[in-house]
Design a protein around this motif. Structure first.
Motif, mmCIF file in Angstrom:
data_model
loop_
_atom_site.group_PDB
_atom_site.id
_atom_site.type_symbol
_atom_site.label_atom_id
_atom_site.label_comp_id
_atom_site.label_asym_id
_atom_site.label_seq_id
_atom_site.Cartn_x
_atom_site.Cartn_y
_atom_site.Cartn_z
ATOM 1 N N TYR A 176 -43.403 -45.202 1.411
ATOM 2 C CA TYR A 176 -42.217 -44.565 0.847
ATOM 3 C C TYR A 176 -42.611 -44.071 -0.528
ATOM 4 N N HIS A 177 -42.648 -42.776 -0.674
ATOM 5 C CA HIS A 177 -43.000 -42.166 -1.946
ATOM 6 C C HIS A 177 -41.698 -41.737 -2.621
ATOM 7 N N LYS A 178 -41.556 -42.005 -3.906
ATOM 8 C CA LYS A 178 -40.295 -41.719 -4.597
ATOM 9 C C LYS A 178 -39.992 -40.230 -4.684
ATOM 10 N N ILE A 179 -40.981 -39.388 -4.538
ATOM 11 C CA ILE A 179 -40.752 -37.943 -4.564
ATOM 12 C C ILE A 179 -40.821 -37.340 -3.166
ATOM 13 N N TYR A 180 -41.869 -37.688 -2.420
ATOM 14 C CA TYR A 180 -42.101 -37.074 -1.111
ATOM 15 C C TYR A 180 -41.412 -37.790 0.046
ATOM 16 N N ASP A 181 -40.759 -38.916 -0.231
ATOM 17 C CA ASP A 181 -40.085 -39.716 0.796
ATOM 18 C C ASP A 181 -41.135 -40.388 1.684
ATOM 19 N N VAL A 182 -41.020 -40.306 2.997
ATOM 20 C CA VAL A 182 -41.946 -41.010 3.888
ATOM 21 C C VAL A 182 -43.163 -40.134 4.185
ATOM 22 N N ILE A 183 -44.326 -40.730 3.992
ATOM 23 C CA ILE A 183 -45.583 -40.089 4.378
ATOM 24 C C ILE A 183 -46.205 -41.011 5.426
ATOM 25 N N ARG A 184 -46.445 -40.465 6.612
ATOM 26 C CA ARG A 184 -46.890 -41.295 7.751
ATOM 27 C C ARG A 184 -48.145 -40.703 8.383
ATOM 28 N N VAL A 185 -49.053 -41.601 8.796
ATOM 29 C CA VAL A 185 -50.236 -41.184 9.556
ATOM 30 C C VAL A 185 -50.356 -42.068 10.795
ATOM 31 N N GLU A 186 -50.734 -41.466 11.903
ATOM 32 C CA GLU A 186 -50.957 -42.205 13.144
ATOM 33 C C GLU A 186 -52.286 -42.946 13.047
ATOM 34 N N MET A 187 -52.344 -44.154 13.617
ATOM 35 C CA MET A 187 -53.586 -44.925 13.618
ATOM 36 C C MET A 187 -54.014 -45.295 15.040
ATOM 37 N N GLY A 188 -53.148 -45.973 15.792
ATOM 38 C CA GLY A 188 -53.468 -46.333 17.170
ATOM 39 C C GLY A 188 -54.614 -47.325 17.313
ATOM 40 N N LEU A 189 -54.721 -48.274 16.395
ATOM 41 C CA LEU A 189 -55.810 -49.260 16.435
ATOM 42 C C LEU A 189 -55.417 -50.451 17.302
ATOM 43 N N LYS A 190 -56.252 -50.768 18.299
ATOM 44 C CA LYS A 190 -55.922 -51.880 19.187
ATOM 45 C C LYS A 190 -57.071 -52.860 19.392
ATOM 46 N N SER A 191 -58.201 -52.647 18.717
ATOM 47 C CA SER A 191 -59.337 -53.549 18.882
ATOM 48 C C SER A 191 -60.135 -53.624 17.575
ATOM 49 N N ARG A 192 -60.951 -54.671 17.460
ATOM 50 C CA ARG A 192 -61.832 -54.798 16.295
ATOM 51 C C ARG A 192 -62.794 -53.614 16.204
ATOM 52 N N ARG A 193 -63.237 -53.122 17.348
ATOM 53 C CA ARG A 193 -64.140 -51.968 17.341
ATOM 54 C C ARG A 193 -63.466 -50.763 16.688
ATOM 55 N N GLU A 194 -62.213 -50.505 17.061
ATOM 56 C CA GLU A 194 -61.493 -49.369 16.477
ATOM 57 C C GLU A 194 -61.220 -49.592 14.994
ATOM 58 N N VAL A 195 -60.909 -50.829 14.613
ATOM 59 C CA VAL A 195 -60.723 -51.138 13.187
ATOM 60 C C VAL A 195 -62.029 -50.871 12.444
ATOM 61 N N GLY A 196 -63.140 -51.303 13.019
ATOM 62 C CA GLY A 196 -64.449 -51.080 12.395
ATOM 63 C C GLY A 196 -64.756 -49.601 12.213
ATOM 64 N N GLU A 197 -64.462 -48.798 13.228
ATOM 65 C CA GLU A 197 -64.686 -47.353 13.135
ATOM 66 C C GLU A 197 -63.825 -46.743 12.037
ATOM 67 N N PHE A 198 -62.571 -47.180 11.958
ATOM 68 C CA PHE A 198 -61.665 -46.693 10.917
ATOM 69 C C PHE A 198 -62.197 -47.058 9.533
ATOM 70 N N MET A 199 -62.616 -48.314 9.379
ATOM 71 C CA MET A 199 -63.125 -48.768 8.088
ATOM 72 C C MET A 199 -64.402 -48.019 7.700
ATOM 73 N N ASN A 200 -65.265 -47.721 8.672
ATOM 74 C CA ASN A 200 -66.488 -46.968 8.387
ATOM 75 C C ASN A 200 -66.158 -45.573 7.865
ATOM 76 N N LYS A 201 -65.127 -44.949 8.408
ATOM 77 C CA LYS A 201 -64.705 -43.632 7.922
ATOM 78 C C LYS A 201 -64.228 -43.729 6.475
ATOM 79 N N LEU A 202 -63.448 -44.766 6.171
ATOM 80 C CA LEU A 202 -62.977 -44.940 4.795
ATOM 81 C C LEU A 202 -64.144 -45.198 3.850
ATOM 82 N N ARG A 203 -65.052 -46.065 4.275
ATOM 83 C CA ARG A 203 -66.213 -46.404 3.433
ATOM 84 C C ARG A 203 -67.128 -45.206 3.209
ATOM 85 N N SER A 204 -67.139 -44.260 4.153
ATOM 86 C CA SER A 204 -68.003 -43.088 4.016
ATOM 87 C C SER A 204 -67.532 -42.168 2.894
ATOM 88 N N GLY A 205 -66.295 -42.367 2.469
ATOM 89 C CA GLY A 205 -65.771 -41.559 1.373
ATOM 90 C C GLY A 205 -65.131 -40.252 1.807
#
Length: 184
Positions: free
Chosen positions: A99-128
């Motif tokens: 909830y952003h005080k100016i932009y209201d709700v900002i939402r992104v889809e994730m669809g994570l259901k396993s440790r493997r998918e969490v790991g892939e997501f985290m690797n993308k974040l860590r890559s910068g």
């Protein structure tokens, strides 16, 4: 009672049943033979009714997906622990939103259901290549989590509470995502 009416009533019984209902029990309830029940089940399946036969009887296929929204707060270092917590308990992280005080709700889809998918997501974040949405609101964010039962969501909530991830709602937040026993 007509066959069509009987099949409607059978669907009501099966939809309301928590356990399989035997063909014999249905036959007795509708005062017909077990063979008539077998034929009725075949006709219902032909109408795309998802009726499952088990060794104990018939049951409707249920797509019972429970959902809960959790408001959380944590450091970047704890993000993988938090996401793994959801999937380890059998949850699926559908999205992240703020909830952003100016932009209201900002939402992104994730669809994570396993440790493997969490790991892939985290690797993308860590890559910068990008940053987490939680960074927009100083670490405060929400996840919509789905699971097969309310019990699983309760376990997730208790573990989030125990690990210090759950965050308190503010006055400007329009929805109370907490269960009554955790409101404050």
């Amino acid at each position: 009672m007509s066959g069509e009416k009987r099949r409607e009533k059978m669907l009501e019984v099966l939809r309301g049943a928590k356990e399989p209902v035997s063909g014999a029990a249905l036959a007795e309830a509708f005062a017909v033979s077990r063979q008539v029940i077998v034929q009725d089940i075949a006709l219902l399946r032909a109408q795309k009714q998802e009726i499952i036969s088990t060794c104990r009887g018939y049951i409707m296929k249920k797509d019972t997906i429970c959902q809960r929204i959790f408001k959380v707060h944590h450091s970047d270092e704890a993000m993988e622990e938090e996401l793994n917590l959801y999937v380890d308990f059998g949850g699926r992280v559908e999205d992240e939103f703020v909830y952003h005080k100016i932009y209201d709700v900002i939402r992104v889809e994730m669809g994570l259901k396993s440790r493997r998918e969490v790991g892939e997501f985290m690797n993308k974040l860590r890559s910068g290549i990008s940053k987490s949405l939680k960074d927009v609101t100083s670490g405060y964010h929400y996840h919509t989590v789905t699971a097969e039962s309310e019990e699983i969501l309760d376990q997730i909530q208790e573990e989030l509470l125990k690990r210090g991830f759950l965050a308190e709602l503010r006055d400007y937040e329009p929805i109370d995502f907490w269960k009554e026993e955790h409101s404050g």
